[in-house]
Design a protein around this motif. Structure first.
Motif, PDB file in Angstrom:
ATOM      1  N   MET A 162     -38.976 -48.756   5.175  1.00  0.00           N
ATOM      2  CA  MET A 162     -39.336 -48.712   6.592  1.00  0.00           C
ATOM      3  C   MET A 162     -38.133 -49.005   7.477  1.00  0.00           C
ATOM      4  SD  MET A 162     -43.198 -50.375   6.771  1.00  0.00           S
ATOM      5  CE  MET A 162     -42.973 -51.719   5.587  1.00  0.00           C
ATOM      6  N   GLN A 163     -37.339 -50.016   7.108  1.00  0.00           N
ATOM      7  CA  GLN A 163     -36.181 -50.377   7.923  1.00  0.00           C
ATOM      8  C   GLN A 163     -35.140 -49.265   7.925  1.00  0.00           C
ATOM      9  OE1 GLN A 163     -34.648 -53.595   9.905  1.00  0.00           O
ATOM     10  NE2 GLN A 163     -34.407 -51.450  10.435  1.00  0.00           N
ATOM     11  N   ARG A 164     -34.879 -48.677   6.762  1.00  0.00           N
ATOM     12  CA  ARG A 164     -33.882 -47.609   6.707  1.00  0.00           C
ATOM     13  C   ARG A 164     -34.325 -46.416   7.557  1.00  0.00           C
ATOM     14  NH1 ARG A 164     -29.304 -46.026   2.701  1.00  0.00           N
ATOM     15  NH2 ARG A 164     -28.652 -44.118   3.744  1.00  0.00           N
ATOM     16  N   HIS A 165     -35.595 -46.074   7.473  1.00  0.00           N
ATOM     17  CA  HIS A 165     -36.096 -44.963   8.281  1.00  0.00           C
ATOM     18  C   HIS A 165     -35.907 -45.253   9.774  1.00  0.00           C
ATOM     19  CE1 HIS A 165     -38.596 -41.640   9.618  1.00  0.00           C
ATOM     20  NE2 HIS A 165     -39.289 -42.489  10.354  1.00  0.00           N
ATOM     21  N   ALA A 166     -36.202 -46.491  10.187  1.00  0.00           N
ATOM     22  CA  ALA A 166     -36.031 -46.855  11.600  1.00  0.00           C
ATOM     23  C   ALA A 166     -34.573 -46.734  12.024  1.00  0.00           C
ATOM     24  CB  ALA A 166     -36.541 -48.273  11.831  1.00  0.00           C
ATOM     25  N   PHE A 167     -33.663 -47.221  11.190  1.00  0.00           N
ATOM     26  CA  PHE A 167     -32.241 -47.090  11.512  1.00  0.00           C
ATOM     27  C   PHE A 167     -31.863 -45.619  11.691  1.00  0.00           C
ATOM     28  CE2 PHE A 167     -30.993 -51.302   9.322  1.00  0.00           C
ATOM     29  CZ  PHE A 167     -30.905 -51.957  10.524  1.00  0.00           C
ATOM     30  N   GLU A 168     -32.314 -44.773  10.779  1.00  0.00           N
ATOM     31  CA  GLU A 168     -31.930 -43.360  10.827  1.00  0.00           C
ATOM     32  C   GLU A 168     -32.471 -42.678  12.081  1.00  0.00           C
ATOM     33  OE1 GLU A 168     -33.397 -42.070   7.049  1.00  0.00           O
ATOM     34  OE2 GLU A 168     -31.585 -42.700   5.964  1.00  0.00           O
ATOM     35  N   VAL A 169     -33.718 -42.976  12.434  1.00  0.00           N
ATOM     36  CA  VAL A 169     -34.310 -42.391  13.636  1.00  0.00           C
ATOM     37  C   VAL A 169     -33.577 -42.879  14.878  1.00  0.00           C
ATOM     38  CG1 VAL A 169     -36.381 -42.317  15.076  1.00  0.00           C
ATOM     39  CG2 VAL A 169     -36.585 -42.054  12.599  1.00  0.00           C
ATOM     40  N   GLN A 170     -33.317 -44.168  14.939  1.00  0.00           N
ATOM     41  CA  GLN A 170     -32.703 -44.747  16.135  1.00  0.00           C
ATOM     42  C   GLN A 170     -31.245 -44.322  16.291  1.00  0.00           C
ATOM     43  OE1 GLN A 170     -33.604 -48.929  15.561  1.00  0.00           O
ATOM     44  NE2 GLN A 170     -35.785 -48.450  15.426  1.00  0.00           N
ATOM     45  N   LEU A 171     -30.520 -44.244  15.202  1.00  0.00           N
ATOM     46  CA  LEU A 171     -29.112 -43.848  15.282  1.00  0.00           C
ATOM     47  C   LEU A 171     -28.961 -42.385  15.703  1.00  0.00           C
ATOM     48  CD1 LEU A 171     -27.758 -45.692  12.126  1.00  0.00           C
ATOM     49  CD2 LEU A 171     -27.177 -46.210  14.507  1.00  0.00           C
ATOM     50  N   ALA A 172     -29.988 -41.591  15.461  1.00  0.00           N
ATOM     51  CA  ALA A 172     -29.945 -40.179  15.841  1.00  0.00           C
ATOM     52  C   ALA A 172     -30.413 -39.957  17.274  1.00  0.00           C
ATOM     53  CB  ALA A 172     -30.812 -39.354  14.891  1.00  0.00           C
ATOM     54  N   GLY A 173     -30.954 -40.995  17.918  1.00  0.00           N
ATOM     55  CA  GLY A 173     -31.484 -40.855  19.271  1.00  0.00           C
ATOM     56  C   GLY A 173     -30.437 -41.067  20.339  1.00  0.00           C
ATOM     57  N   ASP A 174     -30.864 -40.966  21.577  1.00  0.00           N
ATOM     58  CA  ASP A 174     -29.982 -41.155  22.730  1.00  0.00           C
ATOM     59  C   ASP A 174     -29.874 -42.657  23.023  1.00  0.00           C
ATOM     60  OD1 ASP A 174     -28.701 -41.310  25.158  1.00  0.00           O
ATOM     61  OD2 ASP A 174     -29.963 -39.817  26.160  1.00  0.00           O
ATOM     62  N   PRO A 175     -28.701 -43.247  22.822  1.00  0.00           N
ATOM     63  CA  PRO A 175     -28.568 -44.689  23.016  1.00  0.00           C
ATOM     64  C   PRO A 175     -28.639 -45.130  24.469  1.00  0.00           C
ATOM     65  CG  PRO A 175     -26.419 -43.716  22.597  1.00  0.00           C
ATOM     66  CD  PRO A 175     -27.432 -42.620  22.416  1.00  0.00           C
ATOM     67  N   ASP A 176     -28.585 -44.178  25.406  1.00  0.00           N
ATOM     68  CA  ASP A 176     -28.570 -44.535  26.822  1.00  0.00           C
ATOM     69  C   ASP A 176     -29.963 -44.616  27.443  1.00  0.00           C
ATOM     70  OD1 ASP A 176     -25.775 -44.687  26.896  1.00  0.00           O
ATOM     71  OD2 ASP A 176     -25.616 -42.513  27.180  1.00  0.00           O
ATOM     72  N   VAL A 177     -31.001 -44.239  26.691  1.00  0.00           N
ATOM     73  CA  VAL A 177     -32.362 -44.347  27.217  1.00  0.00           C
ATOM     74  C   VAL A 177     -32.786 -45.812  27.183  1.00  0.00           C
ATOM     75  CG1 VAL A 177     -34.776 -43.705  26.914  1.00  0.00           C
ATOM     76  CG2 VAL A 177     -32.970 -42.019  26.487  1.00  0.00           C
ATOM     77  N   GLU A 178     -33.218 -46.304  28.324  1.00  0.00           N
ATOM     78  CA  GLU A 178     -33.483 -47.738  28.453  1.00  0.00           C
ATOM     79  C   GLU A 178     -34.959 -48.071  28.311  1.00  0.00           C
ATOM     80  OE1 GLU A 178     -29.844 -48.871  31.529  1.00  0.00           O
ATOM     81  OE2 GLU A 178     -31.918 -48.929  32.203  1.00  0.00           O
ATOM     82  N   SER A 179     -35.189 -49.251  27.747  1.00  0.00           N
ATOM     83  CA  SER A 179     -36.524 -49.826  27.777  1.00  0.00           C
ATOM     84  C   SER A 179     -36.718 -50.486  29.139  1.00  0.00           C
ATOM     85  CB  SER A 179     -36.675 -50.872  26.669  1.00  0.00           C
ATOM     86  OG  SER A 179     -37.890 -51.569  26.792  1.00  0.00           O
ATOM     87  N   LEU A 180     -37.850 -50.226  29.771  1.00  0.00           N
ATOM     88  CA  LEU A 180     -38.117 -50.778  31.095  1.00  0.00           C
ATOM     89  C   LEU A 180     -38.496 -52.244  30.962  1.00  0.00           C
ATOM     90  CD1 LEU A 180     -40.198 -47.824  32.549  1.00  0.00           C
ATOM     91  CD2 LEU A 180     -37.825 -48.414  33.097  1.00  0.00           C
ATOM     92  N   GLY A 181     -37.617 -53.101  31.380  1.00  0.00           N
ATOM     93  CA  GLY A 181     -37.887 -54.531  31.299  1.00  0.00           C
ATOM     94  C   GLY A 181     -38.730 -54.995  32.473  1.00  0.00           C
ATOM     95  N   VAL A 182     -39.963 -55.354  32.199  1.00  0.00           N
ATOM     96  CA  VAL A 182     -40.866 -55.840  33.240  1.00  0.00           C
ATOM     97  C   VAL A 182     -40.995 -57.349  33.094  1.00  0.00           C
ATOM     98  CG1 VAL A 182     -43.212 -55.747  34.171  1.00  0.00           C
ATOM     99  CG2 VAL A 182     -42.135 -53.663  33.270  1.00  0.00           C
ATOM    100  N   GLU A 183     -40.728 -58.064  34.165  1.00  0.00           N
ATOM    101  CA  GLU A 183     -40.830 -59.520  34.112  1.00  0.00           C
ATOM    102  C   GLU A 183     -42.296 -59.951  33.983  1.00  0.00           C
ATOM    103  OE1 GLU A 183     -38.407 -61.786  34.021  1.00  0.00           O
ATOM    104  OE2 GLU A 183     -36.908 -60.170  33.983  1.00  0.00           O
ATOM    105  N   PHE A 184     -42.542 -60.910  33.123  1.00  0.00           N
ATOM    106  CA  PHE A 184     -43.881 -61.477  33.004  1.00  0.00           C
ATOM    107  C   PHE A 184     -43.749 -62.932  32.599  1.00  0.00           C
ATOM    108  CE2 PHE A 184     -42.822 -60.045  28.755  1.00  0.00           C
ATOM    109  CZ  PHE A 184     -43.372 -61.005  27.920  1.00  0.00           C
ATOM    110  N   ASP A 185     -44.802 -63.683  32.836  1.00  0.00           N
ATOM    111  CA  ASP A 185     -44.815 -65.115  32.544  1.00  0.00           C
ATOM    112  C   ASP A 185     -45.818 -65.364  31.422  1.00  0.00           C
ATOM    113  OD1 ASP A 185     -45.038 -67.883  32.494  1.00  0.00           O
ATOM    114  OD2 ASP A 185     -45.055 -68.098  34.674  1.00  0.00           O
TER     115      ASP A 185
END
Length: 252
Positions: A162-185
């Motif tokens: 599972m971890q290797r597959h995730a690395f392979e998918v993520q390394l092939a993706g666009d590194p500049d796409v951001e996760s939207l950080g929403v503040e929460f408490d």
């Protein structure tokens, strides 16, 4: 997009959010037990894990989970979340409190937590291996770090896959796409919460469990003396008993 997911069983809904070392297949030992106990399970892959592709525009894992629940007609569910998935579970429970009947956080991450020496060293070594193109080495590092002494060789191999597959998918993706950080408490979480930590895990995650147990209004902490970071995979039968007891105690 709708993130990859599957649904099994009928009854009250339990949403299973995976660790960022794994994907939704990590819940294979839990789904049959939950279905047999009378629960409907929903498990999903975050973007860049399992069968969910990398995003091509800014995204939010928590919003993805809520959108998935909407698409399935689920108004209220218990959320069970591990490690990096635990932070997503916290965000869902804090921002949409009416949607979460109960919350189980296992070896959970926490936004704003300052990593200890061991966790920093792990992150630095993982970065070094990936920058050198050694995906196999980075995978092996994760398996060695995140599984406790009771994990079988078969489990270690499955986590590695599972971890290797995730690395392979993520390394092939666009590194500049951001996760939207929403503040929460996290103090906005009102759901009954069970925090689980492992004695064989890195100290950070026990410290986080203790901190959250003190900050959340309806929380209790159960430390497991046999567990590493992924107890649901290390001793599935023991974990399933803990999970179903939590659900049946009226918390879930």
């Amino acid at each position: 997009m709708t993130i990859a997911h599957d649904v099994a069983g009928s009854g009250p809904t339990v949403v299973l959010l995976h660790s960022t070392v794994c994907d939704r297949r990590m819940w294979d030992p839990q789904v049959p037990a939950l279905v047999d106990a009378g629960y409907r399970t929903v498990r999903a892959d975050f973007r860049g894990f399992g069968e969910s592709p990398m995003p091509d525009r800014p995204y939010s894992d928590a919003q993805d989970v809520v959108d998935l629940l909407d698409s399935l007609g689920v108004e209220r569910a218990t959320v069970v979340a591990v490690s990096g998935g635990g932070r997503v579970g916290q965000e869902v429970a804090a921002r949409w409190p009416a949607r979460v009947a109960a919350l189980m956080l296992v070896s959970t991450a926490l936004g704003g937590h300052e990593p200890g020496a061991e966790l920093r060293a792990f992150g630095e070594r993982e970065d070094e291996l990936l920058e050198a193109g050694d995906v196999a080495g980075a995978t092996a590092l994760n398996v060695a770090t995140w599984l406790g002494p009771y994990a079988s060789d078969e489990t270690r191999a499955r986590v590695g896959q599972m971890q290797r597959h995730a690395f392979e998918v993520q390394l092939a993706g666009d590194p500049d796409v951001e996760s939207l950080g929403v503040e929460f408490d996290v103090s906005d979480i009102v759901a009954p919460t069970l925090l689980v930590s492992g004695a064989h895990d890195l100290p950070d995650f026990r410290e986080i469990a203790v901190e959250l147990a003190g900050r959340l209004p309806h929380a209790r902490h159960v430390p497991l003396d046999w567990a590493g970071h992924l107890p649901s995979l290390e001793r599935p039968d023991a974990f399933n008993t803990l999970l179903i007891d939590f659900l049946r105690d009226g918390d879930g």
